[in-house]
Design an enzyme around this catalytic site. Structure first.
Site: not given
Ligand code: DHK
Length: 151
Positions: A25, A102
């Site tokens: 991430y 995302h």
């Protein structure tokens, strides 16, 4: 008429950005993501309402509140994208353009991440481009709203 309002909604675990699996991430925090959005909004002359919640019900209530208030929704649904028919139903009910973001490329991870209920309500999806995906989604949404205004 002021600048159009775009709601930028973030789902569960995105408050942990920067600490959470940085290899997937990235190191940016949610505050960093918000800063990217604020800067993009200034450049694009749009207003944003940036929020995060871990609660499915709260996320759904925020989507519902967008009706009649916001012109578009940018949503990173976190894990609820893969699980929540209720979130999909809320997004379908508000009759607003929706873009899904995302940070990670959900197509190069576990199989269960490849399906998103939210995509069924989304005009477009940005994935795998990290924090810059939010800026790209805001640019696209500003463009979509300009097209709507020209009609
Ligand atoms: C964020 C999450 O929390 C995951 O559950 C999704 C998404 C991917 C992201 O890449 O931003 O599978």
């Amino acid at each position: 008429m002021g600048p159009p309002l775009i709601s930028v909604l973030n789902g569960p675990n995105l408050n942990m950005l920067g600490l959470r699996q940085p290899a997937i991430y990235g190191r940016a925090t949610l505050d960093d993501v918000e800063q990217v959005c604020i800067q993009a909004a200034e450049r694009l002359d749009v207003a944003i309402d940036f929020r995060q919640t871990n609660g499915e019900g709260e996320l759904i209530s925020w989507v519902q509140e967008c009706r009649g208030r916001a012109r578009g929704i940018i949503i990173n649904p976190g894990g609820y994208g893969h699980t929540s028919v209720a979130l999909l139903d809320a997004l379908l009910s508000v009759e607003l353009p929706v873009l899904e973001v995302h940070l990670s490329n959900i197509h190069r991870r576990e199989d269960f991440r490849r399906h998103s209920y939210v995509s069924q309500a989304a005009m477009g999806v940005v994935c795998g481009l990290g924090v810059r995906g939010y800026g790209l989604a805001l640019t696209a949404m500003a463009d979509i709203l300009m097209d709507e205004d020209d009609r």
